[in-house]
Design an enzyme around this catalytic site. Structure first.
Site, short mmCIF file in Angstrom:
data_model
loop_
_atom_site.label_atom_id
_atom_site.label_comp_id
_atom_site.label_asym_id
_atom_site.label_seq_id
_atom_site.Cartn_x
_atom_site.Cartn_y
_atom_site.Cartn_z
CB ALA A 12 36.12 50.74 91.40
N GLY B 58 32.97 48.42 94.61
CA GLY B 58 32.47 49.79 94.71
C GLY B 58 30.97 49.89 94.52
CD GLU C 113 36.37 45.57 96.72
OE1 GLU C 113 35.94 44.52 97.27
OE2 GLU C 113 35.71 46.62 96.66
#
Ligand code: CO8
Length: 262
Positions: free
Chosen positions: A69, A113, A136
């Site tokens: 992301a 992501g 993450e």
């Protein structure tokens, strides 16, 4: 058909009824910004509705499928912003609304992501240089587009836990060994091999391909007994199609079938 132009992705229709979507934010290693994800979901829905397309390949560059992301976009968002705008909520449509098969062709980084997007596809073909991870944790957050759930189902608890809790990357060989990817292909051949594989599926009866996809997906949603019941019902339903009659008649006649998608 879909000659629509986008800013963050490139959509090409190949002669074998395959649509090739290339993520195209090279300067950010294809980080999945909101505009990119909106375009991707739009393109997939256009292709879903395009009768000339039978299967879809999603790829990035040789360096990165997608490095996650967009961290710069997320970094200053408040809880209320991500909650009320349903950050990444548009990606739910990929799994819920696309009945055609989607192959992720992953070269280079598929992180965060990017790994989650690849896992939303029906299967992953990996270039030998592919790297998968859910880093993450290093950013003070956790996977938010399905990583904890789909990775655990794909590779089992131990490896999913290790990757999610440590942020370690795994290479293509480890990803294939653990069942995350279906096959490894030389990086330079990956996209064409994926297009060819998609073409195989696109040449079959489209409704039957969609039914087969629905059945395999049910294996991840339900009990064995319910999944077997669904499979049997949908297997019977294929006998209501012309394509099943044609496919079996062609076998008996020793000729190629001519599927008409009904
Ligand atoms: N977001 C934004 N920009 C990025 C991202 C990213 N995920 N990844 C790379 N970029 C940018 C870099 O900032 C850099 O830009 P610039 O040139 O302007 O500095 C450019 O892409 C090139 O990257 P690098 O110079 O870092 O390239 P390297 O080859 O040195 O390193 C790596 C490649 C290892 C992939 C490195 O870029 C990296 O670690 N990227 C981040 C990986 C990551 O942590 N991904 C997970 C992101 S979080 C996520 O995906 C899900 C969050 C879910 C939250 C759910 C909330 C509801």
């Amino acid at each position: 058909s879909a000659a629509k132009t986008y800013e963050n992705i490139i959509v090409e229709i190949r002669p074998n009824k395959v649509a090739l979507i290339t993520l195209n934010r090279p300067k950010a290693l294809n980080a999945l910004s909101t505009p990119l994800l909106n375009e991707l979901v739009d393109a997939l829905q256009v292709l879903q509705n395009d009768a000339s397309v039978g299967a879809i390949v999603l790829t990035g560059s040789e360096k990165a499928f997608a490095a996650g992301a967009d961290i710069k976009e997320m970094s200053t968002k408040s809880y209320m912003e991500v909650f009320q705008n349903r950050l990444f909520g548009q990606t739910d449509a990929i799994v819920q609304k696309i009945q055609k098969p989607v192959i992720a062709a992953v070269n280079g980084f598929a992180l965060g992501g990017g790994c989650e997007l690849a896992m939303m596809c029906d299967f992953i073909l990996a270039g030998e240089n592919a790297k998968f991870g859910q880093p993450e944790i290093k950013l003070g957050t956790i996977p938010g587009i399905g990583g904890t759930q789909r990775l655990a189902r794909a590779v089992g608890k131990s490896k999913a836990m290790e990757l999610v809790l440590t942020g370690r990357f795994m290479d293509a060989a480890e990803a294939e060994r653990s069942g995350l990817v279906s096959r490894i292909v030389p990086a330079k051949d990956l996209v064409e091999e994926a297009v060819k594989t998609a073409g195989t599926m696109a040449a079959f009866s489209q409704p039957i391909v969609s039914i087969a996809k629905e059945c395999v997906n049910a294996a991840f949603e339900t009990t064995l007994a319910e999944g077997l019941r669904l499979e049997r019902r949908l297997f019977y339903s294929t006998f209501a199609t012309n394509d099943q009659k044609e496919g079996m008649a062609a076998f008996s006649d020793k000729r190629d079938p001519k599927f008409t998608n009904n």
